[in-house]
Design an enzyme around this catalytic site. Structure first.
Site, mmCIF file in Angstrom:
data_model
loop_
_atom_site.group_PDB
_atom_site.id
_atom_site.type_symbol
_atom_site.label_atom_id
_atom_site.label_comp_id
_atom_site.label_asym_id
_atom_site.label_seq_id
_atom_site.Cartn_x
_atom_site.Cartn_y
_atom_site.Cartn_z
ATOM 1 N N PHE A 1 -16.557 2.176 2.243
ATOM 2 C CA PHE A 1 -16.629 1.808 3.657
ATOM 3 C C PHE A 1 -17.885 2.412 4.276
ATOM 4 C CE2 PHE A 1 -12.161 1.548 2.635
ATOM 5 C CZ PHE A 1 -11.671 0.509 3.403
ATOM 6 N N THR B 1 -12.555 1.436 -2.651
ATOM 7 C CA THR B 1 -13.318 0.632 -1.704
ATOM 8 C C THR B 1 -14.292 1.539 -0.956
ATOM 9 O OG1 THR B 1 -11.577 -1.023 -1.395
ATOM 10 C CG2 THR B 1 -13.226 -0.853 0.333
#
Length: 324
Positions: A176, A174
């Protein structure tokens, strides 16, 4: 000490991202929604925020794309976390005891094969991965489990029944972003002539490009450029005549003809103009580079507006450890 907000509960992946993005000397502030992060930055109740923007297997987090357009807080850094999901349960729970597992919709999507193998277990969307672990601990029901990080499970006193249950273990990442109220200086530009250039090259359709580049002819500057980090820039823009054939092709050609590498493009519906779209574009290049300035100036001719959300060093990839 800076206050850095993230969405969710203590133990969330976003909490880990906050430390990687802003350093360890921060006070983390868990909030219920992504919008509260942006609101907190706007009002000054927090100094910055860590937001997920995309996952390598489940795709984009559209809420945050839309909030970046709405609030336009500068992006100042990024990090890519390797995500490993764990099945967290009350102590003594067996797999055959489970009837329901809670997690954020992204977490559930990233573990869809687990539910395919265990069809008797219902997947239930919850607002947060770490929050789902907290909820399992609160309920005290051995028929309910949570998909969250191992750290979150341990934080709330749960047992880890299975680790690495994501669809593609080892390749689930992921990205960020770190956001705050004001833009940050680019790495290697502190105190230089280029650092004194206008922060926004183009905004709201008005070209304000200012190339503050010195004549980088001396060898010291040349050597520094070779060791400088890759700079990524993220833009918002909207096409001026989206109904005209080839307009998007021409707009993207502003970068291709100059050898600027586009790393991502995302399209989101305009909130007030049906069937028109906001483009989120990321590319490798510094706004202090004359080639980038030229590309953005040309992009103006195809756009209703161009807005630079941020420029920052390319983020590192981090494998999380929850042993500590």
């Amino acid at each position: 000490m800076k206050k850095i907000a993230f969405q969710g509960r203590r133990g969330a992946y976003s909490e880990s991202a906050a430390y990687h993005l802003f350093g360890n000397d921060i006070e983390v502030v868990p909030l219920d929604t992504f919008e509260e992060i942006f609101q907190g930055i706007e009002t000054g109740t927090v100094d910055g925020g860590a937001i997920p923007i995309e996952n390598s297997t489940a795709g984009s987090i559209y809420d945050n794309y839309d909030l970046l357009y709405k609030w336009r807080h500068p992006i100042v850094a990024e990090v890519k976390l390797q995500i490993s999901h764990s099945l967290c349960v009350l102590p003594g729970t067996r797999l055959e005891d489970l009837r329901e597992v809670l997690s954020h919709p992204q977490g559930l999507a990233q573990c869809s094969r687990f539910f395919g193998r265990n069809s008797s277990i219902k997947s239930t969307a919850f607002y947060d991965t770490a929050g789902s672990a907290e909820e399992v601990a609160r309920r005290g029901d051995k028929t309910v489990g949570a998909i969250a990080s191992a750290y979150a499970g341990k934080f709330y006193g749960l047992e880890i029944l299975a680790e690495g249950i994501e669809n593609l273990p080892g390749v689930n990442f992921t990205r960020f972003y770190a956001i705050q109220k004001t833009a940050a200086e680019l790495p290697g530009c502190e105190g230089s002539a280029s650092a004194k250039a206008d922060d926004e090259i183009v905004a709201n359709g008005n070209a304000t490009a200012k190339s503050a580049h010195a004549d980088a002819a001396n060898s010291a500057e040349g050597n520094a450029a070779k060791s400088a980090p890759v700079i990524k820039t993220t833009l918002l823009f909207m096409l001026k005549d989206s109904g005209k054939s080839g307009t998007l092709y021409a707009a993207l050609g502003c970068f291709a003809k100059r050898g600027l590498n586009l790393t991502r493009i995302e399209t989101r519906p305009h909130p007030d103009r049906p069937w028109e779209y906001i483009f989120h574009l990321s590319f490798e290049g510094s706004p202090k580079d004359p080639t980038v300035v030229e590309a953005l100036q040309e992009l103006q001719s195809y756009s209703d507006f161009v807005y630079r959300l941020g420029s920052f060093a390319e983020g590192k990839t981090v494998k999380l450890s929850y042993e500590a």
